[in-house]
Write a protein that holds these residues in place. Structure first.
Motif, PDB file in Angstrom:
ATOM      1  N   TYR B  26       0.775  -1.235   0.000  1.00 21.39           N
ATOM      2  CA  TYR B  26       0.000   0.000   0.000  1.00 21.39           C
ATOM      3  C   TYR B  26       0.808   1.287   0.000  1.00 21.39           C
ATOM      4  CZ  TYR B  26      -0.578   1.952   4.858  1.00 21.39           C
ATOM      5  OH  TYR B  26      -0.448   2.562   6.079  1.00 21.39           O
ATOM      6  N   LEU B  47      -3.445  -2.727   1.223  1.00 23.60           N
ATOM      7  CA  LEU B  47      -3.316  -2.861   2.680  1.00 23.60           C
ATOM      8  C   LEU B  47      -2.046  -3.564   3.119  1.00 23.60           C
ATOM      9  CD1 LEU B  47      -6.988  -3.893   3.556  1.00 23.60           C
ATOM     10  CD2 LEU B  47      -5.923  -1.663   3.865  1.00 23.60           C
ATOM     11  N   GLY B 182      -4.494   3.690   5.262  1.00 24.85           N
ATOM     12  CA  GLY B 182      -4.924   2.303   5.403  1.00 24.85           C
ATOM     13  C   GLY B 182      -6.347   2.152   5.911  1.00 24.85           C
ATOM     14  N   ILE B 183      -6.805   3.097   6.713  1.00 27.73           N
ATOM     15  CA  ILE B 183      -8.169   3.008   7.254  1.00 27.73           C
ATOM     16  C   ILE B 183      -9.184   3.154   6.107  1.00 27.73           C
ATOM     17  CG2 ILE B 183      -9.843   4.065   8.812  1.00 27.73           C
ATOM     18  CD1 ILE B 183      -7.600   2.862  10.392  1.00 27.73           C
ATOM     19  N   LYS B 186      -9.072   0.200   3.815  1.00 29.48           N
ATOM     20  CA  LYS B 186      -9.717  -0.992   4.391  1.00 29.48           C
ATOM     21  C   LYS B 186     -11.231  -0.933   4.200  1.00 29.48           C
ATOM     22  CE  LYS B 186     -11.065  -1.007   8.436  1.00 29.48           C
ATOM     23  NZ  LYS B 186     -11.087  -0.869   9.896  1.00 29.48           N
ATOM     24  N   PHE B 189     -12.326  -1.466   0.608  1.00 30.64           N
ATOM     25  CA  PHE B 189     -12.214  -2.864   0.178  1.00 30.64           C
ATOM     26  C   PHE B 189     -13.282  -3.726   0.852  1.00 30.64           C
ATOM     27  CE2 PHE B 189     -10.308  -7.145   0.653  1.00 30.64           C
ATOM     28  CZ  PHE B 189     -10.160  -7.461  -0.692  1.00 30.64           C
ATOM     29  N   VAL B 190     -13.446  -3.535   2.156  1.00 34.16           N
ATOM     30  CA  VAL B 190     -14.415  -4.352   2.905  1.00 34.16           C
ATOM     31  C   VAL B 190     -15.831  -4.149   2.351  1.00 34.16           C
ATOM     32  CG1 VAL B 190     -15.613  -4.445   5.139  1.00 34.16           C
ATOM     33  CG2 VAL B 190     -13.122  -4.647   5.047  1.00 34.16           C
ATOM     34  N   VAL B 193     -16.112  -6.063  -0.882  1.00 33.79           N
ATOM     35  CA  VAL B 193     -16.242  -7.513  -0.671  1.00 33.79           C
ATOM     36  C   VAL B 193     -17.637  -7.850  -0.152  1.00 33.79           C
ATOM     37  CG1 VAL B 193     -15.359  -9.511   0.610  1.00 33.79           C
ATOM     38  CG2 VAL B 193     -13.757  -7.814  -0.303  1.00 33.79           C
ATOM     39  N   THR B 202     -18.224  -6.133   8.786  1.00 26.26           N
ATOM     40  CA  THR B 202     -18.312  -5.366  10.028  1.00 26.26           C
ATOM     41  C   THR B 202     -19.737  -5.449  10.553  1.00 26.26           C
ATOM     42  OG1 THR B 202     -18.770  -3.328   8.821  1.00 26.26           O
ATOM     43  CG2 THR B 202     -16.466  -3.790   9.365  1.00 26.26           C
TER      44      THR B 202
END
Lengths: 172, 217
Positions: B26, B47, B182-183, B186, B189-190, B193, B202
């Motif tokens: 990343y 990431l 990165g937050i 993330k 991407f999450v 997905v 989450t």
């Protein structure tokens, strides 16, 4: 770990909804690894060091799994590089089950440094943890650690010692 | 002989399957140029960092065995944690292919009057051979465009855990750095997905769920 304690650990992992487990077996949690491996509730992915294990747990979480890493507390030092990079940097939860070598009652001289480093290291990594020394506390502690981990998107840990690993009645 | 990073990443980006997921380093030129070539598509998780990119890709591939996972890593990162290759070889997920940008230097740290700092792949180390010794089913070390074209074809025409080490020329990034951390990467991407797989990664706080009006009956 005493067998009935290992079975309680498995119950805790199952009831917490953990479905992906990695780690490196150690003398105390060897039987936990064996029980995990034999249990279809878990995808078990052993590793040769705890850093790679943590990375795999993190990647699995990104794919929808609920991950746990089972290791000796010495493994925290190995995994800490990746806990810092991945979890402090991006916010990924993994539940950590650690043998608490070097806790009060330790019989092995090589376990002492693990006990000295473990709690300060967890604090440095901003990882909240419970120390479990009674078997009846193990299952709820694992469930609560997993719950916090998912809530804060950061690891939470259970350090395991005492009556979970010694059947000595407190004798010296 | 070695390939130009910008060019070969462009070629790879134009060929990756629409429905795959990508685990990428990343920071650094690889991430910047990959993001550029893919228009920052959220299928890529920017990431991975030094020593954990392949490990995270293995975990992702094991979690979603029906989904092809592509991993982009660099030689310095692979060298930092060879246990990742052990894990990749032991697990050998069929849906994982790793491409390594092996430029033989620590590019991201910059360079001084004595040039760039070399990694061990510039002299003694053969990453593809290490991966093969770890049990990765297919490994190859390439340095020409023809080889790259052939390996991309192979990677996306079969299901076989593969490690493709691409000898690459060092060089400045051709594009601007990425602006996200990165937050943000993330969450992006999450959420992708979650939509792609129809899953929740989450959670929602139980107290908030309790605020919902219950349906009659």
């Amino acid at each position: 770990m005493l067998q009935h304690a290992a079975e309680e650990a498995i119950r805790g992992l199952e009831e917490a909804g953990i479905d992906f487990v990695s780690g490196l077996p150690d003398g105390w949690q060897r039987n936990v690894h064996e029980l995990v491996e034999q249990n279809d509730s878990f995808q078990y992915v052993p590793a040769c060091n705890e850093g790679a294990a943590f990375s795999m747990c993190a990647g699995a979480w990104l794919g929808g799994k609920k991950s746990a890493l089972i290791m000796e507390n010495s493994g925290l030092r190995v995994a800490s590089e990746y806990i810092a990079r991945i979890s402090l940097g991006t916010g990924v939860p993994v539940t950590l089950l650690c043998s608490y070598r070097g806790d009060v009652g330790e019989t092995e001289h090589w376990g002492v440094p693990h006990g000295i480093v473990a709690e300060p290291l967890l604090q440095a990594l901003r990882i909240k943890y419970l120390v479990v020394r009674h078997v009846e506390d193990l299952c709820p502690a694992i469930k609560r650690a997993k719950r916090l981990s998912e809530t804060q998107l950061h690891p939470a840990a259970v350090l395991i010692s005492g009556d979970c690993v010694w059947d000595d009645g407190g004798e010296s | 002989m070695a390939l130009d990073r910008y060019d070969w990443l462009s070629r790879l980006a134009s060929r990756i399957p629409e429905d795959c997921l990508v685990m990428s380093t990343y920071i650094g030129a690889v991430s910047f140029e990959w993001a550029h070539h893919t228009n920052e598509h959220p299928r890529t998780a920017h990431l991975g960092q030094m020593g954990d990119v392949i490990g995270m890709a293995v975990g992702l591939a094991l979690a979603l065995p029906h989904r092809r996972v592509v991993c982009l890593d660099g030689d310095g990162s692979v060298l930092m944690e060879l246990a990742q290759l052990v894990a990749m070889g032991e697990q050998s997920p069929d849906n994982l292919v790793v491409f390594v940008v092996d430029n033989g230097v620590y590019e991201s740290i910059g360079w001084g009057e004595h040039g760039r700092r070399a990694t061990a792949t510039a002299t003694t180390v053969d990453l593809a051979a290490i991966a093969a010794a770890c049990g990765v089913p297919y490994t190859v070390d390439i340095s020409t465009e023809d080889q790259l074209v052939a390996e991309i074809d192979l990677a996306f025409s079969r299901n076989l855990c593969s490690f493709v080490n691409v000898r690459t020329e060092p060089g400045h990034s051709h594009v601007q750095p990425r602006r996200t951390d990165g937050i943000e990467d993330k969450y992006r991407f999450v959420r992708y997905v979650e939509r792609l797989e129809g899953i929740r990664i989450t959670g929602v706080p139980p107290q908030d769920i309790g605020l919902m009006k219950k349906k009659d009956g």
